[in-house]
Design a protein around this motif. Structure first.
Motif, PDB file in Angstrom:
ATOM      1  N   GLY A  52     -38.358 -16.282 -57.275  1.00 24.63           N
ATOM      2  CA  GLY A  52     -39.671 -16.426 -56.537  1.00 24.63           C
ATOM      3  C   GLY A  52     -40.111 -14.873 -56.318  1.00 24.63           C
ATOM      4  N   GLY A  53     -39.569 -14.020 -57.215  1.00 25.13           N
ATOM      5  CA  GLY A  53     -39.936 -12.618 -56.943  1.00 25.13           C
ATOM      6  C   GLY A  53     -39.277 -11.896 -56.005  1.00 25.13           C
ATOM      7  N   CYS A  58     -21.704 -27.968 -56.307  1.00 24.79           N
ATOM      8  CA  CYS A  58     -22.598 -27.260 -55.238  1.00 24.79           C
ATOM      9  C   CYS A  58     -22.966 -25.912 -55.823  1.00 24.79           C
ATOM     10  CB  CYS A  58     -22.127 -27.251 -54.016  1.00 24.79           C
ATOM     11  SG  CYS A  58     -22.054 -29.092 -53.330  1.00 24.79           S
ATOM     12  N   MET A  59     -21.980 -25.192 -56.211  1.00 21.07           N
ATOM     13  CA  MET A  59     -22.183 -23.827 -56.524  1.00 21.07           C
ATOM     14  C   MET A  59     -22.829 -23.568 -57.592  1.00 21.07           C
ATOM     15  SD  MET A  59     -18.515 -22.088 -55.195  1.00 21.07           S
ATOM     16  CE  MET A  59     -19.404 -20.297 -54.910  1.00 21.07           C
ATOM     17  N   ARG A  60     -22.675 -24.551 -58.564  1.00 18.56           N
ATOM     18  CA  ARG A  60     -23.252 -24.485 -59.752  1.00 18.56           C
ATOM     19  C   ARG A  60     -24.910 -24.513 -59.574  1.00 18.56           C
ATOM     20  NH1 ARG A  60     -19.189 -27.274 -63.708  1.00 18.56           N
ATOM     21  NH2 ARG A  60     -17.932 -25.276 -64.544  1.00 18.56           N
ATOM     22  N   ILE A  61     -25.133 -25.414 -58.805  1.00 21.01           N
ATOM     23  CA  ILE A  61     -26.548 -25.882 -58.571  1.00 21.01           C
ATOM     24  C   ILE A  61     -27.244 -25.086 -57.857  1.00 21.01           C
ATOM     25  CG2 ILE A  61     -27.978 -27.307 -57.124  1.00 21.01           C
ATOM     26  CD1 ILE A  61     -26.206 -29.818 -57.884  1.00 21.01           C
ATOM     27  N   SER A  62     -26.540 -24.140 -56.815  1.00 19.07           N
ATOM     28  CA  SER A  62     -27.203 -23.158 -56.228  1.00 19.07           C
ATOM     29  C   SER A  62     -27.430 -21.912 -56.979  1.00 19.07           C
ATOM     30  CB  SER A  62     -26.125 -22.755 -55.032  1.00 19.07           C
ATOM     31  OG  SER A  62     -26.523 -21.848 -54.117  1.00 19.07           O
ATOM     32  N   ARG A  63     -26.565 -21.602 -57.854  1.00 21.21           N
ATOM     33  CA  ARG A  63     -26.899 -20.723 -58.540  1.00 21.21           C
ATOM     34  C   ARG A  63     -27.836 -20.849 -59.588  1.00 21.21           C
ATOM     35  NH1 ARG A  63     -23.440 -16.451 -61.591  1.00 21.21           N
ATOM     36  NH2 ARG A  63     -24.133 -16.278 -63.484  1.00 21.21           N
ATOM     37  N   ARG A  64     -27.982 -22.009 -60.308  1.00 27.28           N
ATOM     38  CA  ARG A  64     -28.925 -22.355 -60.958  1.00 27.28           C
ATOM     39  C   ARG A  64     -30.599 -22.141 -60.307  1.00 27.28           C
ATOM     40  NH1 ARG A  64     -28.035 -25.635 -65.470  1.00 27.28           N
ATOM     41  NH2 ARG A  64     -26.253 -24.608 -66.545  1.00 27.28           N
ATOM     42  N   VAL A  65     -30.636 -22.821 -59.319  1.00 26.46           N
ATOM     43  CA  VAL A  65     -31.632 -22.610 -58.516  1.00 26.46           C
ATOM     44  C   VAL A  65     -32.281 -21.293 -58.228  1.00 26.46           C
ATOM     45  CG1 VAL A  65     -32.681 -23.219 -55.975  1.00 26.46           C
ATOM     46  CG2 VAL A  65     -31.459 -24.755 -57.133  1.00 26.46           C
ATOM     47  N   ARG A  66     -31.171 -20.403 -57.774  1.00 25.66           N
ATOM     48  CA  ARG A  66     -31.489 -18.937 -57.675  1.00 25.66           C
ATOM     49  C   ARG A  66     -31.874 -18.173 -58.669  1.00 25.66           C
ATOM     50  NH1 ARG A  66     -26.909 -16.461 -56.049  1.00 25.66           N
ATOM     51  NH2 ARG A  66     -25.731 -18.253 -56.242  1.00 25.66           N
ATOM     52  N   PHE A  67     -31.172 -18.733 -59.860  1.00 27.72           N
ATOM     53  CA  PHE A  67     -31.557 -17.942 -61.159  1.00 27.72           C
ATOM     54  C   PHE A  67     -32.800 -18.588 -61.637  1.00 27.72           C
ATOM     55  CE2 PHE A  67     -27.524 -15.975 -61.599  1.00 27.72           C
ATOM     56  CZ  PHE A  67     -27.542 -15.389 -62.786  1.00 27.72           C
ATOM     57  N   ASP A  68     -33.215 -19.621 -61.720  1.00 26.44           N
ATOM     58  CA  ASP A  68     -34.360 -20.284 -62.377  1.00 26.44           C
ATOM     59  C   ASP A  68     -35.676 -20.170 -61.364  1.00 26.44           C
ATOM     60  OD1 ASP A  68     -32.561 -20.931 -64.159  1.00 26.44           O
ATOM     61  OD2 ASP A  68     -32.625 -22.985 -63.835  1.00 26.44           O
ATOM     62  N   SER A  69     -35.655 -20.100 -60.210  1.00 25.50           N
ATOM     63  CA  SER A  69     -36.772 -20.179 -59.334  1.00 25.50           C
ATOM     64  C   SER A  69     -36.505 -19.001 -58.299  1.00 25.50           C
ATOM     65  CB  SER A  69     -36.812 -21.436 -58.886  1.00 25.50           C
ATOM     66  OG  SER A  69     -36.006 -22.140 -57.960  1.00 25.50           O
ATOM     67  N   THR A 116     -45.399 -12.379 -41.102  1.00 16.51           N
ATOM     68  CA  THR A 116     -46.722 -12.553 -41.181  1.00 16.51           C
ATOM     69  C   THR A 116     -47.243 -13.708 -41.903  1.00 16.51           C
ATOM     70  OG1 THR A 116     -46.831 -11.456 -43.305  1.00 16.51           O
ATOM     71  CG2 THR A 116     -46.797  -9.847 -41.409  1.00 16.51           C
ATOM     72  N   ALA A 117     -48.522 -14.006 -41.969  1.00 12.40           N
ATOM     73  CA  ALA A 117     -49.096 -14.968 -42.646  1.00 12.40           C
ATOM     74  C   ALA A 117     -48.560 -15.145 -44.134  1.00 12.40           C
ATOM     75  CB  ALA A 117     -50.428 -15.359 -42.418  1.00 12.40           C
ATOM     76  N   ALA A 118     -48.668 -13.972 -44.805  1.00 15.33           N
ATOM     77  CA  ALA A 118     -48.330 -13.595 -46.028  1.00 15.33           C
ATOM     78  C   ALA A 118     -46.752 -14.053 -46.266  1.00 15.33           C
ATOM     79  CB  ALA A 118     -48.733 -12.158 -46.508  1.00 15.33           C
ATOM     80  N   GLY A 119     -45.822 -13.587 -45.269  1.00 10.80           N
ATOM     81  CA  GLY A 119     -44.632 -13.843 -45.561  1.00 10.80           C
ATOM     82  C   GLY A 119     -44.361 -15.263 -45.418  1.00 10.80           C
ATOM     83  N   ARG A 120     -45.011 -16.041 -44.519  1.00 12.08           N
ATOM     84  CA  ARG A 120     -44.844 -17.237 -44.325  1.00 12.08           C
ATOM     85  C   ARG A 120     -45.289 -18.217 -45.731  1.00 12.08           C
ATOM     86  NH1 ARG A 120     -43.496 -19.389 -39.607  1.00 12.08           N
ATOM     87  NH2 ARG A 120     -44.299 -17.623 -38.312  1.00 12.08           N
ATOM     88  N   ASP A 121     -46.341 -17.556 -46.288  1.00 13.01           N
ATOM     89  CA  ASP A 121     -46.779 -17.872 -47.577  1.00 13.01           C
ATOM     90  C   ASP A 121     -45.706 -17.925 -48.738  1.00 13.01           C
ATOM     91  OD1 ASP A 121     -49.246 -18.788 -46.568  1.00 13.01           O
ATOM     92  OD2 ASP A 121     -50.360 -17.300 -47.454  1.00 13.01           O
ATOM     93  N   VAL A 122     -45.229 -16.661 -48.807  1.00 16.31           N
ATOM     94  CA  VAL A 122     -44.270 -16.074 -49.861  1.00 16.31           C
ATOM     95  C   VAL A 122     -42.952 -17.129 -49.655  1.00 16.31           C
ATOM     96  CG1 VAL A 122     -42.505 -14.553 -50.598  1.00 16.31           C
ATOM     97  CG2 VAL A 122     -44.909 -13.798 -50.286  1.00 16.31           C
ATOM     98  N   LEU A 123     -42.511 -17.300 -48.445  1.00 24.34           N
ATOM     99  CA  LEU A 123     -41.532 -18.053 -48.188  1.00 24.34           C
ATOM    100  C   LEU A 123     -41.884 -19.554 -48.535  1.00 24.34           C
ATOM    101  CD1 LEU A 123     -38.624 -17.908 -46.823  1.00 24.34           C
ATOM    102  CD2 LEU A 123     -39.987 -18.297 -44.498  1.00 24.34           C
TER     103      LEU A 123
END
Lengths: 140, 140
Positions: free
Chosen positions: B30-31, B17-28, B94-101
């Motif tokens: 999202g700025g 679980c922790m490895r998957i989580s780390r990979r997701v955070r590293f790889d995507s 905001t709408a922009a925040g919702r988009d980024v999310l």
DNA sequence: TATTGTTATACTCTATAACTATA
DNA sequence: TATAGTTATAGAGTATAACAATA
């Protein structure tokens, strides 16, 4: 498996993994900052140069210099000169570093175990099967 | 289930679980920085005061003031006065925040989906069963 | 000249303490 | 007087650029 199901599964499985990971990190941090723990865990596999550590951890070399310095000050790692290449240095775990690593890992495993103990035998069987698959998904 | 098996399962499942989580955070990523994303996700459930956000995120009120300020500057949240209590303020997406999310979540789900697509139908069946259990383990 | 690592400097996130405004 | 939030200040992590030592 139909596409919508795969989309839903991807979402829910990812969310569950990330929530578990977050909980483990929050609840059993072990006194070490995440980046410090991460470096110790890497060194547990064997000695590494600062450059290698910086690359593995996706951090700039100066940042790694700093992190290594903090671990040195805490007595968790030492430095060894490379006899073949005077530019290089090896960072190595000390016994204290190994202890801290073991304690933190144990606390984290205990977190998970406390939750698994609440589950049924049937659930545990499913998770046992799933764990092998998740390990593949995590990669390496 | 015998105790050693439960210990081993706790360890391997946590690690996966922790490895998957780390990979997701590293790889995507999202700025967005992790703490910023975390606050946006919380606000997606509804408006919150800075104090509530600080408590949820286990961060001091001044830190949260700063984080909210950065999200304000980026146009991802706004502030609303509480008509009943002049001391309080509400932070709102905001709408922009919702988009980024939404974009970030989509990228993260896509990471997982790309990996699930490599698995057999049998594996997917196991993971589907396991996901419900893992969601219980993650809590809330 | 290229590479390894560190130092110099600046920006960001974090925290505690002190301050402002409201209840 | 207590509470919600911000500002002031300091400590730690991160980065890029410049530097020292070695290959």
């Amino acid at each position: 498996m139909p596409d919508e199901s795969l989309i839903a599964l991807s979402h829910e499985l990812r969310l569950a993994c990330m929530r578990i990971s977050r909980r483990v990190r929050f609840d059993s941090g072990g006194g070490l900052a995440p980046h410090q723990f991460s470096v110790l865990a890497r060194l547990d596999e064997g000695r590494r140069t600062p450059g290698q550590l910086a690359e593995c951890e996706r951090v700039s070399p100066p940042s790694m210099t700093r992190t290594v310095k903090s671990l040195l000050a805490a007595g968790l790692v030492t430095r060894e000169a490379d006899p073949d290449d005077g530019r290089q240095v090896f960072v190595v775990l000390t016994a204290a570093g190994r202890d801290v690593l073991a304690d933190t890992r144990h606390a984290r495993d205990a977190w998970m175990m406390a939750r698994l103990e609440e589950l049924s035998e049937a659930d545990l069987v499913v998770l046992t099967e799933a764990t092998g698959i998740l390990t593949k998904v995590a990669g390496r």
